[in-house]
Each structure stands twice: as structure tokens, then as C-alpha cells.
Design an enzyme around this catalytic site. Structure first.
Site, PDB file in Angstrom:
ATOM      1  N   HIS A 177     154.564  20.130  20.267  1.00 63.93           N
ATOM      2  CA  HIS A 177     154.181  18.730  20.420  1.00 63.93           C
ATOM      3  C   HIS A 177     152.798  18.599  21.061  1.00 63.93           C
ATOM      4  O   HIS A 177     152.513  19.225  22.073  1.00 63.93           O
ATOM      5  CB  HIS A 177     155.224  18.012  21.286  1.00 63.93           C
ATOM      6  CG  HIS A 177     154.983  16.545  21.438  1.00 63.93           C
ATOM      7  ND1 HIS A 177     155.116  15.657  20.396  1.00 63.93           N
ATOM      8  CD2 HIS A 177     154.603  15.793  22.510  1.00 63.93           C
ATOM      9  CE1 HIS A 177     154.857  14.430  20.817  1.00 63.93           C
ATOM     10  NE2 HIS A 177     154.522  14.488  22.086  1.00 63.93           N
ATOM     11  N   ASP A 234     148.182   9.788  20.105  1.00 60.04           N
ATOM     12  CA  ASP A 234     149.060  10.944  20.081  1.00 60.04           C
ATOM     13  C   ASP A 234     150.391  10.561  20.713  1.00 60.04           C
ATOM     14  O   ASP A 234     150.443   9.725  21.610  1.00 60.04           O
ATOM     15  CB  ASP A 234     148.436  12.115  20.849  1.00 60.04           C
ATOM     16  CG  ASP A 234     148.397  11.860  22.348  1.00 60.04           C
ATOM     17  OD1 ASP A 234     149.183  12.489  23.081  1.00 60.04           O
ATOM     18  OD2 ASP A 234     147.598  11.009  22.785  1.00 60.04           O
ATOM     19  N   SER A 235     151.458  11.170  20.223  1.00 62.07           N
ATOM     20  CA  SER A 235     152.791  10.963  20.765  1.00 62.07           C
ATOM     21  C   SER A 235     153.129   9.466  20.804  1.00 62.07           C
ATOM     22  O   SER A 235     153.073   8.800  19.776  1.00 62.07           O
ATOM     23  CB  SER A 235     152.891  11.620  22.144  1.00 62.07           C
ATOM     24  OG  SER A 235     154.222  11.730  22.560  1.00 62.07           O
ATOM     25  N   ALA A 236     153.419   8.917  21.978  1.00 62.76           N
ATOM     26  CA  ALA A 236     153.693   7.480  22.058  1.00 62.76           C
ATOM     27  C   ALA A 236     152.504   6.669  21.558  1.00 62.76           C
ATOM     28  O   ALA A 236     152.676   5.617  20.929  1.00 62.76           O
ATOM     29  CB  ALA A 236     154.033   7.095  23.493  1.00 62.76           C
ATOM     30  N   MET A 256     148.663  11.774  15.937  1.00 62.35           N
ATOM     31  CA  MET A 256     148.939  13.167  16.275  1.00 62.35           C
ATOM     32  C   MET A 256     150.308  13.254  16.937  1.00 62.35           C
ATOM     33  O   MET A 256     150.535  12.651  17.987  1.00 62.35           O
ATOM     34  CB  MET A 256     147.865  13.698  17.226  1.00 62.35           C
ATOM     35  CG  MET A 256     146.474  13.717  16.629  1.00 62.35           C
ATOM     36  SD  MET A 256     145.242  14.299  17.834  1.00 62.35           S
ATOM     37  CE  MET A 256     143.785  14.453  16.788  1.00 62.35           C
TER      38      MET A 256
END
Length: 302
Positions: A275, A149-151, A177
Site C-alpha cells: 500500500h 493516495d489512499s484515502a 495511488m
């Protein structure tokens, strides 16, 4: 957000109120609060075992069922945190969900090195070391699913590019994600969602803009920002993102580019979502639906 669930709207509003606080909000957006967070050891549910694996530069945890393990697949889960914060207990909860929706696959969660102490390429080096360890455990590339997820979602794509570029086995699939794929913050949604994003919006004082991970390297390097790379030869990808994220274009543009280069990609944009909304787990309908979609992705890989 008119078709967003009531609980989803409430949670989004709560996030907006927390981040609107001048002092607390800044610490949340920059990652300072999470970076300094001290948590008790995660309480492992009785149905699982948790094994620590020390690879020298970093450690990782392997979550496995005591019974009914799916030995034909393993998930390598890369946590988010803007490349500046380490793993947190929420990611072990996420690992439990990945185990469930994959019908019992082990989940390996690396606590990879982060900036500013360890800028690029430290996270990529650790991701590669974790992947190579799985290969040494007699898994084939196609049995390994990268999730992040994210980074962590961007890192999964960067690792796959590195593996392909160096003639190593690529994974069997990628689940991303709200992936952070453009560390230059150049996408359209960084402007159009600037006032809508409840987590990163209405400020340039956030980890999106103030990030030490690239160090002295060009943030357009595909191993840092995979959006600028080549997706030919990639495995199937599931990309999920919230409609109101400033990082929306990070997902939309990657999906379009990967499809144009002949890859199988499912892009799901969740209306009214923020986010990393999947970290709400099963508490709001949108997150629950996202995890159901992950379950279907695993079934489609069979």
C-alpha cells in the site's frame, strides 16, 4: 514477488517487521503513530515557493516553481491517512514530484479536517472548498488535476462525483495511488491478500476496519465509498495499486466499473508492491516507474 526488485522486497520485508511488533505495529496500522507524529517545518527547496492559504476550517499550502511555471494546469493533491491523520512532510515531497512530472504545475495541498473530531462530510466539504478556491483563481475545471493516495485517492473520486451531481465543472483528470474506495472492506482482496499485505495484513485492528470517518452515515454512501457510485461523466483516470494490498480490489473494481460506464481508465497493478508504495519516491524501481507513469499521464492529457 520473484520479479519484484531487490530493494522493493527489502522495503516490503522491513514494513512487515515493523508492523509485526505488537505495540508499534498496532499504532502504525491504526494510524495512531502518524496522528501523534510531530515534525519540524518542511524545508522548502530553493527552486520553490510555498504559500499558505487559510480557508477558515482548514489551511492549505501552494507549492510553485520560482521559474518555468506551468500556468495552464494546477494539481490539487489530497493526502492519505485514513481520514484520521493530517498532512505530513512526505506529502510536500510528493508535491515536488508532482510539480516535476507535470512540467511545472503548481500543487495545492489541503490539510483537510479529519476524524474522529471531524467525521464525514468534513473532508469532502474541505475538498470542495479547495476546488472552488481554484475556480475563483480563474482556473477552468479541465485545468485542475486531482491527485490523491489512499484515502486521498478515494476523496478525489468522491469530490468528482459531488461536482458532477451538482452541475459544477469536473476536473481534467484524476491520479489515484492505492485509493481507498470501499470503506465497507467488502472486496475480494481483503480476504485473498489478508496474509500478504505487509502493512494492514493479519489483523482486523487497523484503520481499514476501525475508522471513525463515516460517523453515523452509511459507509456505502458513494461520497464516502466511491466504489458504490456512478462514474459516468468522469475525466480520464490513472489508478495505481500494489499487487499485495488488501485494498487491491478497491482499485480493480473501480476501474472495471468506470470502464463499463464509458470512461478512460488506466489501471496499473505493480507486482509484489504494498500500500502506498509510491511514497518510496525514487528509492525503489517500482515507485520510480510509477512516477514515470504519472509523467506520461500528464503528457497524454495535453
Amino acid at each position: 514477488m520473484k520479479n519484484t526488485s531487490l530493494s522493493g522486497r527489502v522495503l516490503s520485508e522491513l514494513i512487515s517487521r515493523f508492523t509485526a511488533d505488537h505495540l508499534l505495529g498496532r499504532k502504525i496500522r491504526t494510524g495512531e503513530l502518524r496522528k501523534k507524529l510531530v515534525e519540524p517545518a518542511w524545508s522548502v527547496p530553493d527552486i520553490f515557493t510555498m504559500e499558505e492559504i487559510d480557508l477558515g476550517n482548514f489551511k492549505m499550502q501552494r507549492l510553485a516553481r520560482k521559474e518555468e511555471r506551468n500556468a495552464n494546469r494546477v494539481i490539487l493533491e489530497f493526502h492519505g491517512g485514513g481520514y484520521i491523520a493530517g498532512v505530513r512532510n512526505a506529502y510536500y515531497v510528493m508535491a515536488g514530484l508532482y510539480n516535476e512530472v507535470s512540467q511545472g504545475a503548481d500543487v495545492v495541498v489541503p490539510d483537510y479536517r479529519v476524524a474522529p473530531e471531524n467525521p464525514f462530510p468534513a473532508a469532502l466539504e474541505d475538498a470542495l472548498a479547495a476546488y472552488q478556491w481554484l475556480l475563483s483563481q480563474n482556473y477552468f475545471g479541465e485545468q485542475i488535476i486531482l491527485a490523491g493516495d489512499s484515502a486521498g485517492g478515494g476523496l478525489a473520486m468522491a469530490l468528482t462525483m459531488y461536482l458532477r451531481d451538482h452541475n459544477m465543472p469536473v476536473p481534467g483528470g484524476i491520479i489515484a495511488m492505492s485509493p481507498w474506495t470501499d470503506l465497507t472492506a467488502s472486496g475480494e482482496s481483503y480476504r485473498t491478500n489478508y496474509e500478504k499485505d505487509p502493512l494492514f495484513g493479519n489483523t482486523h485492528e487497523s484503520m481499514i476496519y476501525l475508522n471513525d470517518y463515516p460517523g453515523n452515515h452509511d459507509p456505502m454512501d458513494p461520497y464516502i465509498s466511491p466504489l458504490f457510485g456512478d462514474f459516468r461523466g468522469f475525466p480520464p483516470m490513472l489508478i495505481q495499486v500494489g499487487e499485495n494490498e488488501m485494498l487491491l480490489s478497491d482499485s480493480v473494481e473501480v476501474a472495471a466499473k468506470a470502464r463499463m460506464q464509458g470512461n478512460r481508465v488506466r489501471l496499473s497493478v505493480y507486482q509484489g508492491m504494498f500500500h502506498d508504495f509510491q511514497l518510496a519516491f525514487l528509492s525503489i524501481p517500482e515507485s520510480k516507474n510509477a512516477w514515470d507513469e504519472v509523467r506520461r499521464f500528464f503528457l497524454a492529457l495535453e
